[in-house]
Design a protein around this motif. Sequence first.
Motif, PDB file in Angstrom:
ATOM      1  N   GLY A   1       0.777  -1.227   0.000  1.00  0.00           N
ATOM      2  CA  GLY A   1       0.000   0.000   0.000  1.00  0.00           C
ATOM      3  C   GLY A   1       0.812   1.283   0.000  1.00  0.00           C
ATOM      4  N   TYR A   2       2.034   1.236  -0.478  1.00  0.00           N
ATOM      5  CA  TYR A   2       2.862   2.450  -0.555  1.00  0.00           C
ATOM      6  C   TYR A   2       2.502   3.235  -1.808  1.00  0.00           C
ATOM      7  N   ASP A   3       2.422   4.545  -1.653  1.00  0.00           N
ATOM      8  CA  ASP A   3       2.174   5.413  -2.801  1.00  0.00           C
ATOM      9  C   ASP A   3       3.482   5.770  -3.503  1.00  0.00           C
ATOM     10  N   PHE A   4       4.548   5.915  -2.722  1.00  0.00           N
ATOM     11  CA  PHE A   4       5.857   6.262  -3.256  1.00  0.00           C
ATOM     12  C   PHE A   4       6.928   5.466  -2.506  1.00  0.00           C
ATOM     13  N   VAL A   5       7.888   4.915  -3.259  1.00  0.00           N
ATOM     14  CA  VAL A   5       9.065   4.297  -2.665  1.00  0.00           C
ATOM     15  C   VAL A   5      10.268   4.949  -3.342  1.00  0.00           C
ATOM     16  N   PHE A   6      11.084   5.616  -2.528  1.00  0.00           N
ATOM     17  CA  PHE A   6      12.235   6.351  -3.036  1.00  0.00           C
ATOM     18  C   PHE A   6      13.511   5.539  -2.873  1.00  0.00           C
ATOM     19  N   ASN A   7      14.530   5.932  -3.621  1.00  0.00           N
ATOM     20  CA  ASN A   7      15.861   5.354  -3.487  1.00  0.00           C
ATOM     21  C   ASN A   7      16.648   6.240  -2.531  1.00  0.00           C
ATOM     22  N   SER A   8      17.231   5.656  -1.523  1.00  0.00           N
ATOM     23  CA  SER A   8      17.939   6.451  -0.512  1.00  0.00           C
ATOM     24  C   SER A   8      19.121   7.209  -1.096  1.00  0.00           C
ATOM     25  N   LYS A   9      19.659   6.776  -2.217  1.00  0.00           N
ATOM     26  CA  LYS A   9      20.804   7.463  -2.826  1.00  0.00           C
ATOM     27  C   LYS A   9      20.433   8.853  -3.331  1.00  0.00           C
ATOM     28  N   SER A  10      19.180   9.034  -3.698  1.00  0.00           N
ATOM     29  CA  SER A  10      18.779  10.317  -4.273  1.00  0.00           C
ATOM     30  C   SER A  10      18.125  11.245  -3.245  1.00  0.00           C
ATOM     31  N   MET A  11      18.192  10.880  -1.975  1.00  0.00           N
ATOM     32  CA  MET A  11      17.576  11.706  -0.933  1.00  0.00           C
ATOM     33  C   MET A  11      18.654  12.385  -0.101  1.00  0.00           C
ATOM     34  N   ALA A  12      18.409  13.604   0.257  1.00  0.00           N
ATOM     35  CA  ALA A  12      19.329  14.303   1.156  1.00  0.00           C
ATOM     36  C   ALA A  12      19.173  13.768   2.579  1.00  0.00           C
ATOM     37  N   TYR A  13      17.944  13.396   2.939  1.00  0.00           N
ATOM     38  CA  TYR A  13      17.682  12.876   4.271  1.00  0.00           C
ATOM     39  C   TYR A  13      16.418  12.027   4.229  1.00  0.00           C
ATOM     40  N   GLY A  14      16.394  10.995   5.036  1.00  0.00           N
ATOM     41  CA  GLY A  14      15.203  10.179   5.209  1.00  0.00           C
ATOM     42  C   GLY A  14      15.200   9.585   6.606  1.00  0.00           C
ATOM     43  N   SER A  15      14.129   9.780   7.322  1.00  0.00           N
ATOM     44  CA  SER A  15      14.007   9.218   8.659  1.00  0.00           C
ATOM     45  C   SER A  15      14.002   7.696   8.557  1.00  0.00           C
ATOM     46  N   THR A  16      14.698   7.049   9.474  1.00  0.00           N
ATOM     47  CA  THR A  16      14.793   5.586   9.442  1.00  0.00           C
ATOM     48  C   THR A  16      13.439   4.907   9.603  1.00  0.00           C
ATOM     49  N   LYS A  17      12.460   5.623  10.123  1.00  0.00           N
ATOM     50  CA  LYS A  17      11.139   4.991  10.275  1.00  0.00           C
ATOM     51  C   LYS A  17      10.485   4.727   8.917  1.00  0.00           C
TER      52      LYS A  17
END
Length: 161
Positions: free
Chosen positions: A129-145
């Motif tokens: 049921g995820y609307d978006f799944v991002f790649n961590s390489k292209s993110m400046a920051y992402g909460s571990t949750k």
Amino acid sequence: MKKWIPLIIALSLLASVIVISAGDTTQGPKLAYIDSSKVIQSYDKWLEVQSKYQEDVQFYTKKLNELANEIKELKAKGASQDIINSKMQEYAQKQQQYNKMLNDEYQKKFAEIEQEILSKIAEYAEIMGYDFVFNSKSMAYGSTKYDITAQFIEYLKTIGQ
């Protein structure tokens, strides 16, 4: 006053529907991210192709080292510069040929596996049921949750990759 009762009830129902609908949209999309490096390093098909690639690199490196040793022997024996230059040219051609062969064969295989993983990510996202799944390489920051890497790797293992 009796004329207004149906109108008040209708407006109340309409207001309830609007409030309930608005509640759904304020929740927002369900987001997550995956560390693609970890996924790839745990994906059996990727590891098999990577291992085969390393074997082929070692094979061609050995062949090039044999040619390099021939060149050294020719120099040590005092061979003419023309013969040495010819062998060096052969070495450069072989090196270019081997690199092209490796790139042609393995670049396609790695791209196919990456596409397969992306397809499985989309499949997993729909199931969960995820609307978006991002790649961590292209993110400046992402909460571990929001990191679902471990869960996705387990999913890959359960479907047999």
